[in-house]
Write a protein that holds these residues in place. Structure first.
Motif, short mmCIF file in Angstrom:
data_model
loop_
_atom_site.label_atom_id
_atom_site.label_comp_id
_atom_site.label_asym_id
_atom_site.label_seq_id
_atom_site.Cartn_x
_atom_site.Cartn_y
_atom_site.Cartn_z
N PRO A 16 -21.55 21.52 -2.16
CA PRO A 16 -20.59 21.26 -1.08
C PRO A 16 -21.23 21.04 0.28
O PRO A 16 -20.62 20.41 1.15
CB PRO A 16 -19.70 22.51 -1.08
N HIS A 17 -22.46 21.55 0.47
CA HIS A 17 -23.09 21.43 1.80
C HIS A 17 -23.60 20.00 2.02
O HIS A 17 -24.42 19.50 1.26
CB HIS A 17 -24.25 22.41 1.94
N ILE A 18 -23.10 19.35 3.07
CA ILE A 18 -23.48 17.98 3.41
C ILE A 18 -24.31 18.00 4.69
O ILE A 18 -23.91 18.57 5.70
CB ILE A 18 -22.24 17.09 3.61
N ASP A 19 -25.48 17.38 4.63
CA ASP A 19 -26.33 17.24 5.81
C ASP A 19 -26.48 15.75 6.10
O ASP A 19 -26.29 14.92 5.21
CB ASP A 19 -27.69 17.87 5.57
N ASN A 20 -26.83 15.39 7.33
CA ASN A 20 -27.02 13.98 7.62
C ASN A 20 -28.44 13.70 8.10
O ASN A 20 -29.22 14.62 8.40
CB ASN A 20 -25.99 13.47 8.63
N VAL A 21 -28.77 12.43 8.17
CA VAL A 21 -30.13 12.01 8.48
C VAL A 21 -30.54 12.46 9.87
O VAL A 21 -31.68 12.92 10.08
CB VAL A 21 -30.24 10.48 8.35
N GLN A 22 -29.63 12.38 10.83
CA GLN A 22 -29.97 12.75 12.20
C GLN A 22 -30.35 14.23 12.31
O GLN A 22 -31.36 14.59 12.93
CB GLN A 22 -28.78 12.44 13.13
N ARG A 23 -29.54 15.11 11.71
CA ARG A 23 -29.84 16.55 11.76
C ARG A 23 -31.12 16.86 11.01
O ARG A 23 -31.94 17.68 11.45
CB ARG A 23 -28.67 17.35 11.19
N TRP A 24 -31.30 16.22 9.84
CA TRP A 24 -32.52 16.44 9.07
C TRP A 24 -33.75 16.03 9.86
O TRP A 24 -34.76 16.75 9.90
CB TRP A 24 -32.45 15.65 7.76
N ALA A 25 -33.69 14.88 10.53
CA ALA A 25 -34.83 14.39 11.30
C ALA A 25 -35.17 15.32 12.47
O ALA A 25 -36.35 15.56 12.76
CB ALA A 25 -34.53 12.99 11.83
N LYS A 26 -34.14 15.87 13.10
CA LYS A 26 -34.38 16.79 14.21
C LYS A 26 -35.05 18.06 13.74
O LYS A 26 -36.00 18.56 14.36
CB LYS A 26 -33.05 17.10 14.91
N ARG A 27 -34.57 18.62 12.61
CA ARG A 27 -35.15 19.86 12.09
C ARG A 27 -36.59 19.67 11.63
O ARG A 27 -37.41 20.58 11.75
CB ARG A 27 -34.32 20.39 10.92
N GLY A 146 -28.85 16.21 -16.33
CA GLY A 146 -29.95 16.16 -15.37
C GLY A 146 -29.61 16.91 -14.10
O GLY A 146 -28.46 16.91 -13.66
N ALA A 147 -30.62 17.55 -13.52
CA ALA A 147 -30.41 18.28 -12.27
C ALA A 147 -31.74 18.42 -11.54
O ALA A 147 -32.79 18.55 -12.16
CB ALA A 147 -29.82 19.67 -12.53
N ASP A 148 -31.67 18.38 -10.22
CA ASP A 148 -32.84 18.59 -9.37
C ASP A 148 -32.44 19.27 -8.09
O ASP A 148 -31.35 19.01 -7.55
CB ASP A 148 -33.54 17.26 -9.05
N VAL A 149 -33.34 20.11 -7.60
CA VAL A 149 -33.17 20.77 -6.30
C VAL A 149 -34.49 20.66 -5.56
O VAL A 149 -35.53 21.08 -6.07
CB VAL A 149 -32.78 22.26 -6.46
N MET A 150 -34.47 20.07 -4.37
CA MET A 150 -35.67 19.96 -3.56
C MET A 150 -35.89 21.28 -2.79
O MET A 150 -35.04 21.67 -2.00
CB MET A 150 -35.53 18.80 -2.57
N PRO A 151 -37.00 21.97 -3.05
CA PRO A 151 -37.20 23.27 -2.40
C PRO A 151 -37.57 23.20 -0.93
O PRO A 151 -37.32 24.14 -0.18
CB PRO A 151 -38.34 23.88 -3.23
N LEU A 152 -38.18 22.09 -0.47
CA LEU A 152 -38.63 21.97 0.91
C LEU A 152 -37.89 20.84 1.61
O LEU A 152 -37.96 19.69 1.19
CB LEU A 152 -40.14 21.71 0.96
N THR A 153 -37.20 21.19 2.69
CA THR A 153 -36.41 20.19 3.42
C THR A 153 -37.28 19.06 3.94
O THR A 153 -36.87 17.89 3.94
CB THR A 153 -35.69 20.87 4.60
#
Length: 308
Positions: A16-27, A146-153
């Motif tokens: 359910p958690h949605i992130d966007n490119v702008q916030r990801w780039a800032k972090r 199939g399933a994947d989780v990226m551990p590092l943002t």
């Protein structure tokens, strides 16, 4: 004799958690050029597991599939788990496919995982499944999950082509299915190896991916006795939308055949993109072919031609 196979039931689960490119780039302290490249590639947001594990995502997708299909666990002959990231599989002596079988009571199912084709593994697994059906006349139903989780943002960036999101899909591949019948499967491997998602391909390699994908798709369409214009929909992996536009133009497939809505809405979910798109594409016409495609890091390509 090649059996008549199809994919009559599909489900997927997105956190359910949605992130966007702008916030990801800032972090992650990305520069403005990276953000612009991602937006040109069609990326806007992605889903984050936010602490959920790969097995939890896979279990959610399977649960939805069982409820929607009404199929009993004892009717599943085999479970194949596909993934890309090493963190998405339980370490020995545990077995994530085995854990899923225990959780859902797939007592009659053998189980194994397949990941060697990276993001193309789910479509490539269809070749394995087809071979199993050929050699085992008694086999009726395979659960592909199939399933994947990226551990590092910070590692979600896919060479400026997109953002890697978390998620899962589950699908039944059945003998004698009446819908989403499998016409042909094609795969390609360059053998160049995988140097990691943060390493940029040389321009020559990127061009080679383009020409190889075009050749693979064209050959598969011809072998199935169709023309490019017969393809009602192309269901892509969610990386580099402009490259997909160029590829369709090169194949002389009309641009409106590309199912592109999920590039911005979901982002790239490794092995799941094509199946998420197949579950969400609502305007498919019975009797007309559709194309599923995926590219894995390291030069792996896989395509499947289905007919609705």
């Amino acid at each position: 004799m090649i059996p008549n196979l199809g994919i009559p039931h599909l489900a997927f689960h997105l956190p359910p958690h949605i992130d966007n490119v702008q916030r990801w780039a800032k972090r992650t302290r990305q520069n403005i050029t990276t953000v612009q490249n991602l937006e040109r590639a069609g990326m806007r947001c992605y889903r984050s597991a936010n602490g959920q594990t790969a097995i939890a995502l896979a279990a959610s997708a399977i649960q939805r599939l069982l409820i929607a299909s009404g199929i009993a666990p004892r009717e599943v002959d085999c479970l194949i788990y596909v993934h890309t990231l090493q963190g998405s599989i339980a370490p020995p002596p545990q077995s994530l496919p085995g854990l899923l079988c225990d959780r859902f009571g797939f007592t009659n199912a053998e189980a194994f995982s397949f990941a060697q084709q990276h993001c193309a593994s789910a479509l490539a697994a269809l070749r394995v499944i087809r071979a199993m059906f050929v050699n085992r006349p008694q086999m009726k139903r395979v659960l592909l999950v199939g399933a994947d989780v990226m551990p590092l943002t910070s590692e979600r960036l896919m060479q400026g082509e997109g953002i890697l999101g978390d998620g899962a899909f589950a699908a039944f591949v059945e003998r004698g299915a009446a819908v989403n019948r499998l016409l042909s499967i094609a795969t390609h491997a360059t053998g160049t190896g995988w140097r990691g998602v943060l390493v940029h391909d040389e321009p020559g390699q990127a061009a080679q991916h383009f020409f190889t994908a075009r050749s693979l798709i064209r050959q598969m369409i011809q072998q199935a006795h169709f023309t490019p214009n017969d393809i009602q929909r192309v269901l892509p992996h969610h990386l580099d939308l402009p490259a997909w536009r160029r590829l369709l133009g090169s194949l002389q497939i009309p641009q409106d055949r590309l199912f592109a809505a999920n590039f911005a809405r979901i982002g790239h979910v490794t092995v799941s993109d094509a199946f998420i798109n197949l579950a969400q594409c609502r305007d498919l016409v019975p009797g007309k072919p559709l194309l599923l495609f995926a590219r894995g890091a390291g030069g792996f390509l896989a395509a499947a031609l289905l007919v609705r």
